[in-house]
Write an enzyme that holds these catalytic residues in place. Structure first.
Site, PDB file in Angstrom:
ATOM      1  N   ARG A  14       0.802  -1.185  -0.213  1.00 15.38           N
ATOM      2  CA  ARG A  14      -0.035  -0.122   0.019  1.00 15.38           C
ATOM      3  C   ARG A  14       0.820   1.213  -0.025  1.00 15.38           C
ATOM      4  O   ARG A  14       0.698   2.361   0.688  1.00 15.38           O
ATOM      5  CB  ARG A  14      -0.969   0.093   1.308  1.00 15.38           C
ATOM      6  CG  ARG A  14      -1.881  -1.035   1.255  1.00 15.38           C
ATOM      7  CD  ARG A  14      -2.754  -1.164   0.138  1.00 15.38           C
ATOM      8  NE  ARG A  14      -3.794  -2.402   0.361  1.00 15.38           N
ATOM      9  CZ  ARG A  14      -3.460  -3.498  -0.217  1.00 15.38           C
ATOM     10  NH1 ARG A  14      -2.308  -3.883  -0.963  1.00 15.38           N
ATOM     11  NH2 ARG A  14      -4.220  -4.537  -0.183  1.00 15.38           N
ATOM     12  N   GLU A  30      -4.563   3.734   6.414  1.00 13.22           N
ATOM     13  CA  GLU A  30      -4.627   3.609   4.799  1.00 13.22           C
ATOM     14  C   GLU A  30      -5.203   4.709   4.214  1.00 13.22           C
ATOM     15  O   GLU A  30      -4.701   5.197   3.225  1.00 13.22           O
ATOM     16  CB  GLU A  30      -5.230   2.258   4.398  1.00 13.22           C
ATOM     17  CG  GLU A  30      -4.850   1.867   2.897  1.00 13.22           C
ATOM     18  CD  GLU A  30      -5.498   0.849   2.560  1.00 13.22           C
ATOM     19  OE1 GLU A  30      -5.952   0.403   1.607  1.00 13.22           O
ATOM     20  OE2 GLU A  30      -5.191  -0.276   3.374  1.00 13.22           O
ATOM     21  N   SER A  79     -11.068   0.201   3.634  1.00 15.76           N
ATOM     22  CA  SER A  79     -10.056  -0.316   4.686  1.00 15.76           C
ATOM     23  C   SER A  79      -9.258   0.849   5.307  1.00 15.76           C
ATOM     24  O   SER A  79      -8.703   1.638   4.496  1.00 15.76           O
ATOM     25  CB  SER A  79      -8.895  -1.240   4.286  1.00 15.76           C
ATOM     26  OG  SER A  79      -9.478  -2.521   3.812  1.00 15.76           O
TER      27      SER A  79
END
Length: 336
Positions: A160, A324, A228
């Protein structure tokens, strides 16, 4: 002031002084020159579809919405090549590829957001990360006022993560992404529930991913969320062994360099946050990794609840959760 509430999928009330839409590279240059003439040199925000950005309050900067469209396609004996505009919707691109018998993206179906956001986040799901298929990323270099490209290696992809997440504000504005997908693509079906498919095909993998995400994740058009909220933390093997003494059921997955990845959802669920709320901000009843806006949530409630979860995970597991999502406040990025 112009409302940003419909510009981010979490749906908190927020405003900004101006919104400009980028439809081409030339249009981007025109907008940037206009801002510069107005004395706004770097203090602006580039936004895609707002699925990974949360505005917690009014922001003191104009917003540029990246809507550069277009798909240029060629095929060689071994690869499908595509140059895709940063403003294209990611899931629509996946569907287009499936319909045109171009395979590889099926594991990444229904991930919200735009194509331009995909390399920034190095989006991933069910054993696939987008870096696998990226040749180059084209961007406008605002330091030198030129179009430039980074190769996959220069993008410094990680979990990520990419070079685009560690640049100064608006240093590189992504305009196009160049993909290469093998003609003879091998399916990746070793993650549940894909590993339960009989004689899987790209079409059935695509359908299973869509069905699973629809079943487990809240639809942002019905309940505000940004997918998320936290990354899955990566810890040392020694740290894992210590945790297993008191939590023998803790799930984990191998990672590089003698590290392991632990599901953040499991940690949050273990602490009893799933289905709970603070004011109008909740932890989703089916997926604790997703924070939701229950209707009239505020930025203050979100920041409190997100920090509380992070604090309790640190106290209980000695693990630092990283968010995130990109959280924006009045004067820029907020770090929890």
């Amino acid at each position: 002031m112009i409302s940003l509430t419909e510009r981010h999928t979490f749906g908190l009330s927020a405003n900004c002084p101006d919104i400009q839409t980028i439809k081409s590279v030339d249009g981007l240059v025109t907008i940037l020159n206009k801002l510069k003439n107005q004395g706004v040199d770097e203090n602006y925000l580039v936004l895609g579809e707002g699925s990974n950005t949360i505005f917690t309050e009014d922001i003191n900067m104009p917003v540029l919405v990246n809507s550069i469209k277009g798909i240029e396609y060629t095929k060689t004996n071994v690869c499908h090549k595509m140059k895709v505009g940063a403003g294209e919707n990611w899931h629509e691109l996946v569907k287009w590829c499936i319909e045109n018998h171009i395979y590889g993206f099926e594991n990444l179906a229904l991930i919200p957001g735009s194509v331009g956001a995909a390399p920034i986040q190095n989006i991933g799901a069910y054993g696939i990360e987008i870096e696998r298929f990226i040749d180059n990323v084209e961007f406008f270099d605002t330091d030198n006022n030129v179009i430039n490209t980074f190769t996959k290696k220069e993008c410094l992809f990680g979990y990520r993560d990419s070079v685009f997440k560690h640049q100064k504000l608006n240093q590189r504005i992504i305009t196009h992404v160049m993909f290469s997908l093998p003609v003879e693509n091998e399916l990746v079906v070793n993650y549940s529930p894909l590993d339960k498919l009989d004689n899987p095909t790209p079409q059935t993998v695509f359908e299973e991913v869509v069905n699973t995400r629809n079943r487990k994740l809240p639809n942002p058009t019905k309940i505000g969320n940004s997918g998320s909220f936290y990354k899955n933390p990566v810890i040392t093997e020694e740290h894992l062994k210590q945790l297993q003494l008191s939590h023998p059921d803790i799930p984990w997955y191998p990672n590089a360099n003698s590290m392991v990845k632990v599901p953040a959802a499991w940690l949050i669920d273990k602490l009893g946050f799933k289905g709970t709320s603070h004011g109008q901000i909740g932890c989703h009843k089916h997926q604790p990794l997703v924070l939701v806006n229950l209707g009239k949530g505020t930025g203050e409630e979100l920041l409190y609840f997100a920090k509380l979860i992070k604090q309790k995970v640190k106290e209980s597991f000695d693990i630092n959760l990283e968010n995130e999502v990109r959280i924006m406040g009045a004067d820029g990025l907020i770090i929890l």
